[in-house]
Scaffold this active site. Structure first.
Site, PDB file in Angstrom:
ATOM      1  N   ARG A   1     -37.915  -8.344  14.697  1.00 47.42           N
ATOM      2  CA  ARG A   1     -36.619  -8.144  14.048  1.00 47.42           C
ATOM      3  C   ARG A   1     -36.724  -6.958  13.091  1.00 47.42           C
ATOM      4  NH1 ARG A   1     -37.474 -13.580  14.154  1.00 47.42           N
ATOM      5  NH2 ARG A   1     -35.938 -14.778  15.313  1.00 47.42           N
TER       6      ARG A   1
ATOM      7  N   LYS B   1     -37.526 -14.421   9.146  1.00 45.64           N
ATOM      8  CA  LYS B   1     -36.516 -15.418   9.483  1.00 45.64           C
ATOM      9  C   LYS B   1     -37.114 -16.802   9.724  1.00 45.64           C
ATOM     10  CE  LYS B   1     -32.642 -16.343  12.545  1.00 45.64           C
ATOM     11  NZ  LYS B   1     -31.818 -15.870  13.645  1.00 45.64           N
TER      12      LYS B   1
ATOM     13  N   HIS C   1     -30.834  -4.529  16.515  1.00 43.61           N
ATOM     14  CA  HIS C   1     -31.193  -5.654  17.382  1.00 43.61           C
ATOM     15  C   HIS C   1     -31.353  -5.223  18.845  1.00 43.61           C
ATOM     16  CE1 HIS C   1     -32.021  -9.819  16.788  1.00 43.61           C
ATOM     17  NE2 HIS C   1     -31.396 -10.131  17.894  1.00 43.61           N
TER      18      HIS C   1
ATOM     19  N   ARG D   1     -35.033  -5.036  19.895  1.00 50.06           N
ATOM     20  CA  ARG D   1     -35.642  -6.322  20.248  1.00 50.06           C
ATOM     21  C   ARG D   1     -35.205  -6.776  21.643  1.00 50.06           C
ATOM     22  NH1 ARG D   1     -37.903 -10.949  17.450  1.00 50.06           N
ATOM     23  NH2 ARG D   1     -36.819 -12.887  17.923  1.00 50.06           N
TER      24      ARG D   1
ATOM     25  N   HIS E   1     -37.334 -18.912  20.208  1.00 45.80           N
ATOM     26  CA  HIS E   1     -36.122 -19.590  20.657  1.00 45.80           C
ATOM     27  C   HIS E   1     -36.477 -21.031  21.016  1.00 45.80           C
ATOM     28  CE1 HIS E   1     -34.107 -15.566  21.973  1.00 45.80           C
ATOM     29  NE2 HIS E   1     -34.032 -15.759  20.674  1.00 45.80           N
TER      30      HIS E   1
ATOM     31  N   TYR F   1     -29.515 -14.835  25.370  1.00 46.40           N
ATOM     32  CA  TYR F   1     -29.785 -13.787  24.382  1.00 46.40           C
ATOM     33  C   TYR F   1     -29.972 -12.425  25.045  1.00 46.40           C
ATOM     34  CZ  TYR F   1     -32.598 -11.248  20.907  1.00 46.40           C
ATOM     35  OH  TYR F   1     -33.104 -10.311  20.043  1.00 46.40           O
TER      36      TYR F   1
END
Length: 187
Positions: free
Chosen positions: A47, A70, A133, A136, A163, A172
């Site tokens: 991230r 995160k 993002h 990623r 995840h 995603y």
């Protein structure tokens, strides 16, 4: 913060052309640190909050050890040749070898907003939504593609991305939507 009723997802980029463009940026443009950020982002899958925390000292070995912002989970990222070569190029552009890698001219860490604005300038178009993002997601799509688009690749990515399931990883990366779109196009 996003606008009400707006789409906030970002798209992935083509790995090879993004890598080539980022290396060229490191070699030739004044935003050479941003070029390195792109190379690192598409090769590490971190991230943006974790990328911006990295220091020059983190690149002295063959891997980076960090605790993700995160999730608060520890992670070790092995540095591949793309990252090592790009870092060597970065060192030819600056004499700084300590402290944060991604700093502004005022020696402060660049912001996510600055990165997003610059990425849109460098890689954006009307057809795709680019943000930090996207780096990623580009990593994820490349891993999935390199592993023959298998469920095994989704399982690995699910673990790398933290995840809760491969189904979330599929959504995603936009794979689920592509499969649904193919249903309509096959009629």
């Amino acid at each position: 913060m996003s606008l009400k009723n707006s789409v906030t997802t970002s798209d992935y980029l083509n790995f090879d052309s993004t890598l080539n463009k980022a290396v060229k940026i490191i070699k030739t443009e004044k935003n050479y640190k941003l070029g390195f950020l792109v190379v690192l982002g598409i090769n590490a899958g971190l991230r943006i909050s974790d990328l911006l925390k990295l220091k020059h000292e983190d690149f002295e070995n063959d891997s980076i050890s960090l605790t993700e912002s995160k999730t608060n989970k520890k992670r070790i990222i092995r540095l591949n040749n793309n990252v090592k070569s790009a870092y060597e190029l970065l060192k030819t552009r600056t004499d700084v070898r300590t402290g944060f890698v991604f700093t502004s001219n005022q020696s402060t860490v660049i912001t996510v907003q600055y990165v997003n604005r610059k990425l849109k300038e460098m890689f954006g178009s009307k057809n795709i939504a680019i943000s930090s993002h996207s780096l990623r997601k580009t990593f994820g799509r490349q891993v999935w593609s390199n592993n023959n688009e298998t469920d095994k690749a989704l399982l690995y990515l699910s673990e790398l991305f933290n995840h809760s399931s491969p189904a979330i990883t599929k959504r995603y990366l936009g794979i689920r939507q592509e499969e649904l779109d193919d249903i309509y196009m096959s009629l």
